[in-house]
Write an enzyme that holds these catalytic residues in place. Sequence first.
Site, PDB file in Angstrom:
ATOM      1  N   ARG A  77     -15.418  39.129  19.714  1.00 53.74           N
ATOM      2  CA  ARG A  77     -15.628  40.568  19.900  1.00 53.74           C
ATOM      3  C   ARG A  77     -14.352  41.379  19.960  1.00 53.74           C
ATOM      4  NH1 ARG A  77     -19.142  37.497  22.461  1.00 53.74           N
ATOM      5  NH2 ARG A  77     -21.356  37.934  22.184  1.00 53.74           N
ATOM      6  N   HIS A 134     -17.507  39.028  15.050  1.00 54.64           N
ATOM      7  CA  HIS A 134     -17.517  38.090  13.921  1.00 54.64           C
ATOM      8  C   HIS A 134     -17.401  38.757  12.549  1.00 54.64           C
ATOM      9  CE1 HIS A 134     -18.129  34.983  16.765  1.00 54.64           C
ATOM     10  NE2 HIS A 134     -19.438  34.864  16.736  1.00 54.64           N
ATOM     11  N   HIS A 175     -17.846  28.090  12.760  1.00 57.67           N
ATOM     12  CA  HIS A 175     -18.919  28.250  13.738  1.00 57.67           C
ATOM     13  C   HIS A 175     -19.972  27.136  13.626  1.00 57.67           C
ATOM     14  CE1 HIS A 175     -21.479  30.548  16.476  1.00 57.67           C
ATOM     15  NE2 HIS A 175     -20.488  31.405  16.628  1.00 57.67           N
ATOM     16  N   ASP A 222     -20.203  30.341  27.316  1.00 57.31           N
ATOM     17  CA  ASP A 222     -19.809  31.200  26.203  1.00 57.31           C
ATOM     18  C   ASP A 222     -18.471  31.798  26.637  1.00 57.31           C
ATOM     19  OD1 ASP A 222     -19.686  32.678  23.932  1.00 57.31           O
ATOM     20  OD2 ASP A 222     -21.411  33.961  24.361  1.00 57.31           O
ATOM     21  N   GLU A 240     -15.045  26.734  19.017  1.00 59.29           N
ATOM     22  CA  GLU A 240     -14.441  27.679  18.082  1.00 59.29           C
ATOM     23  C   GLU A 240     -12.966  27.886  18.417  1.00 59.29           C
ATOM     24  OE1 GLU A 240     -17.176  31.204  17.880  1.00 59.29           O
ATOM     25  OE2 GLU A 240     -18.312  29.910  19.198  1.00 59.29           O
TER      26      GLU A 240
HETATM   27  C1  BGC Z   1     -20.044  33.975  20.637  1.00 58.93           C
HETATM   28  C2  BGC Z   1     -21.394  34.253  21.245  1.00 58.93           C
HETATM   29  C3  BGC Z   1     -22.326  34.711  20.157  1.00 58.93           C
HETATM   30  C4  BGC Z   1     -22.408  33.635  19.093  1.00 58.93           C
HETATM   31  C5  BGC Z   1     -23.284  34.006  17.944  1.00 58.93           C
HETATM   32  C6  BGC Z   1     -20.201  32.945  19.590  1.00 58.93           C
HETATM   33  O1  BGC Z   1     -18.988  32.760  18.953  1.00 58.93           O
HETATM   34  O2  BGC Z   1     -19.109  33.573  21.602  1.00 58.93           O
HETATM   35  O3  BGC Z   1     -21.288  35.230  22.267  1.00 58.93           O
HETATM   36  O4  BGC Z   1     -23.607  34.962  20.669  1.00 58.93           O
HETATM   37  O5  BGC Z   1     -21.116  33.387  18.609  1.00 58.93           O
HETATM   38  O6  BGC Z   1     -22.964  35.249  17.452  1.00 58.93           O
END
Ligand code: BGC
Length: 350
Positions: free
Chosen positions: A82, A107, A181, A249, A313
Site C-alpha cells: 500500500r 499492488h 505473490h 499480514d 513477499e
Molecule cells: C497484502 C494484503 C492483501 C493481499 C491481497 C497482500 O500482499 O499484504 O493486505 O489483502 O496482498 O491483495
Amino acid sequence: MTHYTSTVLDRLSDGRTAHLIVLKNKNGCTVHLTNYGARLLEINIPDKKGNLDNIILKYETLADYEQDDAYLGATVGRFANRIANGQFLLNGKSYQLSINQPPHHIHGGNKGWDKQLWKFEPLEIDGGAGVAMHHLGKDGQEGYPGNLNMTVRFILTSQNQLAIEYEADADQDTIINPTNHAYFNLNGADTILNHQLQINSQKITIADERNIPNGTFLKVENTPFDFTTLKNIGEQLSPAHRLIGNGFDHNFVIDDYDGFLKAAATLYEPTSGRCLTVLTSEPGLQVYTGNYLGRPEKSNPLFFNQHEGICLETQHFPNSPNVMHFPSPTLDAEDVFQSATVLVFSIEEF
Ligand code: BGC
C-alpha cells in the site's frame, strides 16, 4: 539439464494469446508460468517419499486468472503493497496514484503488472534454465511517473532452486517495489496453520487498522511475531494480540539488510518434510496468511479456504515512499534497479 518449453495456454477475453512456460530440472521438479501477469502457476517438488506435488495455490483456467483479485502467483507492481491515499512526493512534486483499495493504492493499481500480458523469451544459464519476461509501463499509467522498462527472470536450477530476479530502468525518476505473490501450501492441506515458520527478523513495522505503517517498529521478542526460531503458525495466531486481526499480514524487517542476497525465512511442513528457504536482497518480508481468501460459495472457481496459502513477499516496506527513514524505493533515471529472491526447496526433518 533444465528444460524450457512454451505452448499456448489460452486466449484472454480480448483475444490475445497467453502462453504457458514450463521449466523442468533433472530431478523432475517443474515450474509452470504464464506471461499473463508474469505469474507462477505451479511449482512441483518432491515430498520425503519422492511424490511430486504442486505447492502453490492455483486456479483451473486463464479466465479465472483474469477475474483474480488475490494476485495468485503474480508479479506485483509497480509498487507492491500500500501507498497511503495513493500519494507521494518525488523531487518536490506530488503524485496521485489510482485508488484501488479506498482510500489507498495497492499492488500497482487497477491494472497492475498482474493484469498485463508480458513479452517473454527463454534463458539458457549454466546449471539451469529459465524465462525472462518484459513489460513496458507507460509514463502516467496508474499515476506513476516515467516509462518503466521492467524485466523479471525466473530461473530453475538443478539444485531445486527457483531464482526470481527483477531489473528495471526508467526515463525519469520514479518508484519501484516488485514482489511475487505466490501462496504456498507445502502439503495441500485445507490450511497452512500446521506449517512452521522461521524469520530472520527482530522487528516488524507497526501499521494502522488499514495496514499503513506509521513509521514505528515493534520488537518481536515476547510477541506472536517472534519467529526467530521455527514456530507453528497456528499456535502463533491463537493468542489475541492488538496488532493481529484475522491472521498475519505484517511486514517483517529482515536483519542486517545491505542489499545483498541473504536468508530471510524458512517455511517447513513436517508431514511432507517439504521445506522452503527464502533468500532475498530486499529489506522486508510481508507475511500474509491468506486472511481474505475464503469466498462465500465453494462453487465459485476462485474459492479457497481462509489461510489455505501463505505469501512470503520479499519487498521494500509498505508506504515507503512516504516514510523517509525506511529504505527508499526511488529509482533514479540514471540508475538500473536490481533485486533478487531465491526460493530453495529441500526435504528436512527438524
Ligand atoms: C497484502 C494484503 C492483501 C493481499 C491481497 C497482500 O500482499 O499484504 O493486505 O489483502 O496482498 O491483495
